[in-house]
Design a protein around this motif. Structure first.
Motif, PDB file in Angstrom:
ATOM      1  N   ALA A  63      55.033  31.479  -0.618  1.00 26.76           N
ATOM      2  CA  ALA A  63      54.825  30.635  -0.804  1.00 26.76           C
ATOM      3  C   ALA A  63      55.070  30.434  -2.185  1.00 26.76           C
ATOM      4  O   ALA A  63      54.663  31.267  -3.131  1.00 26.76           O
ATOM      5  N   ALA A  64      55.133  29.246  -2.757  1.00 31.99           N
ATOM      6  CA  ALA A  64      55.144  28.207  -4.436  1.00 31.99           C
ATOM      7  C   ALA A  64      53.927  27.384  -4.315  1.00 31.99           C
ATOM      8  O   ALA A  64      53.455  27.127  -3.376  1.00 31.99           O
ATOM      9  N   THR A  65      53.191  27.321  -5.368  1.00 30.11           N
ATOM     10  CA  THR A  65      52.350  26.468  -6.148  1.00 30.11           C
ATOM     11  C   THR A  65      53.252  25.513  -7.390  1.00 30.11           C
ATOM     12  O   THR A  65      53.616  26.285  -8.474  1.00 30.11           O
ATOM     13  N   VAL A  66      53.653  24.538  -6.905  1.00 29.84           N
ATOM     14  CA  VAL A  66      54.226  23.947  -7.422  1.00 29.84           C
ATOM     15  C   VAL A  66      53.171  22.919  -8.615  1.00 29.84           C
ATOM     16  O   VAL A  66      52.948  21.849  -7.881  1.00 29.84           O
ATOM     17  N   VAL A  67      53.762  21.995  -9.895  1.00 27.90           N
ATOM     18  CA  VAL A  67      52.548  21.396 -10.677  1.00 27.90           C
ATOM     19  C   VAL A  67      52.971  21.078 -11.395  1.00 27.90           C
ATOM     20  O   VAL A  67      54.252  21.312 -12.028  1.00 27.90           O
ATOM     21  N   ALA A  68      53.337  19.033 -11.313  1.00 30.12           N
ATOM     22  CA  ALA A  68      54.366  18.719 -11.684  1.00 30.12           C
ATOM     23  C   ALA A  68      53.914  17.364 -12.173  1.00 30.12           C
ATOM     24  O   ALA A  68      53.210  16.953 -11.309  1.00 30.12           O
ATOM     25  N   ALA A  69      53.969  16.881 -13.196  1.00 25.35           N
ATOM     26  CA  ALA A  69      53.869  15.772 -14.058  1.00 25.35           C
ATOM     27  C   ALA A  69      54.453  14.245 -13.052  1.00 25.35           C
ATOM     28  O   ALA A  69      53.714  13.430 -12.645  1.00 25.35           O
ATOM     29  N   ALA A  70      55.321  14.539 -13.002  1.00 29.73           N
ATOM     30  CA  ALA A  70      56.409  14.055 -11.778  1.00 29.73           C
ATOM     31  C   ALA A  70      56.193  13.591 -10.294  1.00 29.73           C
ATOM     32  O   ALA A  70      56.479  12.813  -9.329  1.00 29.73           O
ATOM     33  N   PHE A  71      54.778  14.443  -9.683  1.00 25.08           N
ATOM     34  CA  PHE A  71      54.231  13.839  -8.854  1.00 25.08           C
ATOM     35  C   PHE A  71      53.345  13.154  -8.507  1.00 25.08           C
ATOM     36  O   PHE A  71      53.010  12.342  -7.296  1.00 25.08           O
ATOM     37  N   ALA A  72      52.566  12.842 -10.016  1.00 29.56           N
ATOM     38  CA  ALA A  72      51.544  11.489 -10.009  1.00 29.56           C
ATOM     39  C   ALA A  72      52.164  10.315  -9.087  1.00 29.56           C
ATOM     40  O   ALA A  72      53.154  10.138  -8.867  1.00 29.56           O
ATOM     41  N   THR A  87      52.202  24.351  -1.776  1.00 31.08           N
ATOM     42  CA  THR A  87      51.274  23.771  -2.650  1.00 31.08           C
ATOM     43  C   THR A  87      51.660  22.592  -3.474  1.00 31.08           C
ATOM     44  O   THR A  87      52.107  23.340  -4.336  1.00 31.08           O
ATOM     45  N   THR A  88      51.578  21.590  -3.842  1.00 30.94           N
ATOM     46  CA  THR A  88      52.208  20.520  -4.358  1.00 30.94           C
ATOM     47  C   THR A  88      51.215  20.450  -4.555  1.00 30.94           C
ATOM     48  O   THR A  88      50.200  19.336  -3.838  1.00 30.94           O
ATOM     49  N   MET A  89      51.175  19.517  -6.253  1.00 33.44           N
ATOM     50  CA  MET A  89      49.919  18.881  -7.290  1.00 33.44           C
ATOM     51  C   MET A  89      50.053  18.333  -8.290  1.00 33.44           C
ATOM     52  O   MET A  89      51.234  18.946  -8.922  1.00 33.44           O
ATOM     53  N   ALA A  90      50.035  16.711  -8.453  1.00 36.97           N
ATOM     54  CA  ALA A  90      50.126  16.851  -9.840  1.00 36.97           C
ATOM     55  C   ALA A  90      49.003  16.772 -10.729  1.00 36.97           C
ATOM     56  O   ALA A  90      47.874  17.659 -10.637  1.00 36.97           O
ATOM     57  N   PRO A  91      49.737  17.253 -11.997  1.00 42.40           N
ATOM     58  CA  PRO A  91      48.331  18.033 -13.068  1.00 42.40           C
ATOM     59  C   PRO A  91      47.099  17.421 -13.169  1.00 42.40           C
ATOM     60  O   PRO A  91      47.019  16.067 -13.080  1.00 42.40           O
ATOM     61  N   LYS A  92      46.094  18.381 -12.979  1.00 42.22           N
ATOM     62  CA  LYS A  92      44.796  16.798 -13.599  1.00 42.22           C
ATOM     63  C   LYS A  92      44.824  16.822 -14.738  1.00 42.22           C
ATOM     64  O   LYS A  92      44.456  17.686 -15.427  1.00 42.22           O
ATOM     65  N   PRO A  93      43.973  15.380 -14.694  1.00 44.76           N
ATOM     66  CA  PRO A  93      43.864  14.377 -16.142  1.00 44.76           C
ATOM     67  C   PRO A  93      42.730  14.995 -16.728  1.00 44.76           C
ATOM     68  O   PRO A  93      42.171  16.258 -17.100  1.00 44.76           O
TER      69      PRO A  93
END
Length: 78
Positions: free
Chosen positions: A34-43, A72-78
């Motif tokens: 399982a991978a959780t990836v947080v990246a600004a590129a996902f915005a 699980t992917t997401m952009a960072p929270k502001p």
């Protein structure tokens, strides 16, 4: 041959600069992660687009050397 977790992290971070990646080996066999990836590129991108970016970063290893990856992917929270 299983794929090491650190190799998955490295490939994702090389393919998506600035990504924060957490990996969990789900079965202890090096094949099911399982991978959780947080990246600004996902915005502004859909979940499908985000997952495609991760799969592209893995360079075709999904389904071969890397048997299963729960994402699980997401952009960072502001």
């Amino acid at each position: 041959m299983p794929m090491a977790a650190q190799d998955i992290v490295r490939l994702i971070q090389e393919g998506i600069p600035g990504a924060q990646v957490e990996i969990q080996d789900l079965a202890g066999d090096g094949d099911h992660y399982a991978a959780t990836v947080v990246a600004a590129a996902f915005a502004g991108k859909s979940k499908v687009q985000q997952h495609q970016m991760v799969y592209n970063a893995l360079g075709g290893r999904m389904g071969g050397v890397l048997h299963a990856l729960k994402l699980t992917t997401m952009a960072p929270k502001p």
